[in-house]
Design an enzyme around this catalytic site. Structure first.
Site, PDB file in Angstrom:
ATOM      1  N   LYS A  66      -2.300  -8.490 -11.614  1.00 55.54           N
ATOM      2  CA  LYS A  66      -2.420  -9.009 -12.992  1.00 55.54           C
ATOM      3  C   LYS A  66      -1.090  -9.359 -13.652  1.00 55.54           C
ATOM      4  O   LYS A  66      -0.055  -8.792 -13.563  1.00 55.54           O
ATOM      5  CB  LYS A  66      -3.199  -7.704 -13.677  1.00 55.54           C
ATOM      6  CG  LYS A  66      -3.304  -8.108 -15.239  1.00 55.54           C
ATOM      7  CD  LYS A  66      -4.355  -8.986 -15.502  1.00 55.54           C
ATOM      8  CE  LYS A  66      -4.682  -9.112 -17.066  1.00 55.54           C
ATOM      9  NZ  LYS A  66      -5.030 -10.500 -17.306  1.00 55.54           N
ATOM     10  N   ILE A  92      -9.018 -13.221 -21.970  1.00 56.06           N
ATOM     11  CA  ILE A  92      -8.383 -11.803 -22.099  1.00 56.06           C
ATOM     12  C   ILE A  92      -7.412 -11.811 -22.960  1.00 56.06           C
ATOM     13  O   ILE A  92      -7.015 -10.698 -23.719  1.00 56.06           O
ATOM     14  CB  ILE A  92      -8.089 -11.307 -20.816  1.00 56.06           C
ATOM     15  CG1 ILE A  92      -9.378 -11.511 -19.658  1.00 56.06           C
ATOM     16  CG2 ILE A  92      -7.804  -9.797 -20.628  1.00 56.06           C
ATOM     17  CD1 ILE A  92     -10.669 -10.731 -20.165  1.00 56.06           C
ATOM     18  N   CYS A 151      -1.044 -19.832 -18.632  1.00 57.01           N
ATOM     19  CA  CYS A 151      -2.261 -19.130 -19.221  1.00 57.01           C
ATOM     20  C   CYS A 151      -2.669 -20.030 -20.271  1.00 57.01           C
ATOM     21  O   CYS A 151      -1.831 -20.412 -21.366  1.00 57.01           O
ATOM     22  CB  CYS A 151      -1.845 -17.608 -19.601  1.00 57.01           C
ATOM     23  SG  CYS A 151      -3.407 -17.029 -20.525  1.00 57.01           S
TER      24      CYS A 151
HETATM   25  C1  FMN Z   1     -10.889 -12.793 -15.970  1.00 55.43           C
HETATM   26  C2  FMN Z   1      -9.884 -13.438 -15.559  1.00 55.43           C
HETATM   27  C3  FMN Z   1      -8.270 -12.954 -15.702  1.00 55.43           C
HETATM   28  C4  FMN Z   1      -7.423 -13.786 -15.375  1.00 55.43           C
HETATM   29  N1  FMN Z   1      -6.160 -13.246 -15.700  1.00 55.43           N
HETATM   30  C5  FMN Z   1      -5.027 -14.035 -15.015  1.00 55.43           C
HETATM   31  C6  FMN Z   1      -3.591 -13.474 -15.206  1.00 55.43           C
HETATM   32  O1  FMN Z   1      -3.610 -12.444 -15.856  1.00 55.43           O
HETATM   33  N2  FMN Z   1      -2.961 -14.189 -14.667  1.00 55.43           N
HETATM   34  C7  FMN Z   1      -2.825 -15.463 -14.141  1.00 55.43           C
HETATM   35  O2  FMN Z   1      -2.056 -16.025 -13.686  1.00 55.43           O
HETATM   36  N3  FMN Z   1      -4.044 -15.989 -13.833  1.00 55.43           N
HETATM   37  C8  FMN Z   1      -5.160 -15.055 -14.433  1.00 55.43           C
HETATM   38  N4  FMN Z   1      -6.610 -15.628 -14.219  1.00 55.43           N
HETATM   39  C9  FMN Z   1      -6.612 -16.776 -13.437  1.00 55.43           C
HETATM   40  C10 FMN Z   1      -7.323 -16.751 -11.872  1.00 55.43           C
HETATM   41  O3  FMN Z   1      -6.029 -15.861 -11.257  1.00 55.43           O
HETATM   42  C11 FMN Z   1      -7.330 -17.883 -11.189  1.00 55.43           C
HETATM   43  O4  FMN Z   1      -6.121 -18.823 -11.202  1.00 55.43           O
HETATM   44  C12 FMN Z   1      -8.613 -18.877 -11.874  1.00 55.43           C
HETATM   45  O5  FMN Z   1      -9.604 -17.816 -12.376  1.00 55.43           O
HETATM   46  C13 FMN Z   1      -9.126 -19.904 -10.988  1.00 55.43           C
HETATM   47  O6  FMN Z   1      -9.716 -19.169  -9.779  1.00 55.43           O
HETATM   48  P1  FMN Z   1     -11.236 -18.825  -9.713  1.00 55.43           P
HETATM   49  O7  FMN Z   1     -12.160 -19.816 -10.032  1.00 55.43           O
HETATM   50  O8  FMN Z   1     -11.401 -18.433  -8.206  1.00 55.43           O
HETATM   51  O9  FMN Z   1     -11.434 -17.561 -10.549  1.00 55.43           O
HETATM   52  C14 FMN Z   1      -7.751 -15.018 -14.490  1.00 55.43           C
HETATM   53  C15 FMN Z   1      -8.856 -15.312 -14.484  1.00 55.43           C
HETATM   54  C16 FMN Z   1      -9.969 -14.554 -14.762  1.00 55.43           C
HETATM   55  C17 FMN Z   1     -11.442 -15.131 -14.521  1.00 55.43           C
END
Ligand code: FMN
Length: 324
Positions: A66, A92, A151
């Site tokens: 994270k 978040i 982000c």
């Molecule tokens: C609940 C949640 C929290 C996330 N927190 C972070 C984070 O702290 N840092 C980050 O670089 N990406 C964060 N992401 C992005 C994910 O790492 C990813 O890049 C994004 O969700 C797209 O992939 P997915 O569709 O497989 O979830 C977060 C995504 C979700 C859903």
């Protein structure tokens, strides 16, 4: 007289034979060897502890932790998550324990796992990114940094760095100077031309690029007549964003020479294969972990089966067969 290897090569048997070996998924990126190209995405796997109750998390190719900032952050107040068609919207707000607590409390556990650990860092200013990178530098068990310049849910340090070529370049160059491990730049899809940002971070010395982070979205609660999230907008993730992510990975992989890591709506082997065919050298499972915690394991097994059926000695050979 021909050697056994020569005979095998001539008859084409070698390809098939090697495909039966254990290492069809072994992947080398930025000089590091990963047991497979199936990683788990930042923010969707915590620091690994919760998922370890469900399965042997050392089976994944890498855990991307994270996002970590200099000081601990509480993130945004609830509601922070809302379901959307084929996806979810989250704000978040980079809740995390802060770099010093991460080093004391989380890293010792992660280090004991028999897999690679990539630490994702974030900040409100370039100085904060640099300070976090410096404090992590030289810590045993950190294989690479992933720099979150994407982000969508924070006031400073998020997309406004990732959407600006100059800022992206400066941030990655500064983190590179502060760190002795490979640096991966995590890009935002909330830009006009992702290849321009990809080129900028490559010029800054990034060792790899991961994409995509979430897309800015909004859900309105019509009964309460207000946004569903306290932050008003959030980041859209899950299967809904997959075609966007595949297109961006495809474009970026053809623009830069450094390895590209594909993220966005990967739920199963077929989804992962799309990214690998598009040119990604590894993939990360994000929202998929919430829906099916065993998805990374199923994808690992699925990719092994794919190599076997297609007589690939290694999964890295897959992109050569792509006709796009
Ligand atoms: C609940 C949640 C929290 C996330 N927190 C972070 C984070 O702290 N840092 C980050 O670089 N990406 C964060 N992401 C992005 C994910 O790492 C990813 O890049 C994004 O969700 C797209 O992939 P997915 O569709 O497989 O979830 C977060 C995504 C979700 C859903």
């Amino acid at each position: 007289m021909m050697t056994t290897l020569e005979v095998s090569l001539r008859s084409g048997r070698c390809r098939g034979k090697m495909a039966k070996g254990k290492d069809t998924l072994r992947t080398t990126l930025f000089g590091k060897s990963f047991k497979n190209p199936v990683w788990v995405a930042s923010g969707t796997f915590g620091y690994g502890e919760e998922y370890a109750e469900l399965y042997d998390v050392s089976k994944v190719g890498a855990i991307v932790a994270k996002s970590i900032t200099l000081e601990p952050r509480l993130g945004h107040p609830p509601p922070r998550v809302v379901e959307t068609p084929s996806g979810m919207l989250n704000a978040i707000g980079l809740q995390n324990v802060g770099v010093d607590n991460f080093i004391k409390e989380k890293l010792p556990y992660l280090r004991r796992l028999n897999t690679r650990v990539i630490v994702n860092i974030a900040g409100s200013s370039i100085n904060e990114y640099v300070e976090v990178a410096k404090r992590l530098n030289g810590r045993r068990g950190i294989e690479a940094l992933e720099v979150n310049i994407s982000c969508p849910n924070v006031k400073a340090g998020g997309i406004e760095i990732g959407a600006d070529r100059g800022q992206a370049l400066k941030t990655i160059a500064a983190v590179k100077r502060a760190s002795s491990v490979p640096v991966i730049a995590k890009l935002s899809p909330n830009v006009t031309d992702i290849t321009a940002i990809a080129r900028a971070v490559e010029d800054a010395g990034a060792d790899g690029i991961s994409l995509i982070n979430t897309l800015v979205g909004m859900v309105i609660d019509v009964h309460k007549k207000k946004p569903a999230l306290s932050n008003l907008t959030g980041g859209l993730s899950g299967p809904a964003i997959r075609p966007i992510a595949v297109a961006m990975v495809y474009k970026v992989a053809r623009t830069v020479d450094i390895p590209v890591i594909g993220i966005g709506g990967i739920m199963n082997t077929e989804n992962a294969l799309q990214f690998l065919l598009a040119g990604a050298k590894a993939i990360q499972v994000g929202t998929g972990n919430f829906i099916n915690p065993r998805a990374p394991l199923e994808i690992i097994a699925g990719l092994k089966g794919y190599c076997k059926r297609n007589k690939l000695s290694n999964i890295s050979k897959i992109a050569a067969d792509f006709e796009g």
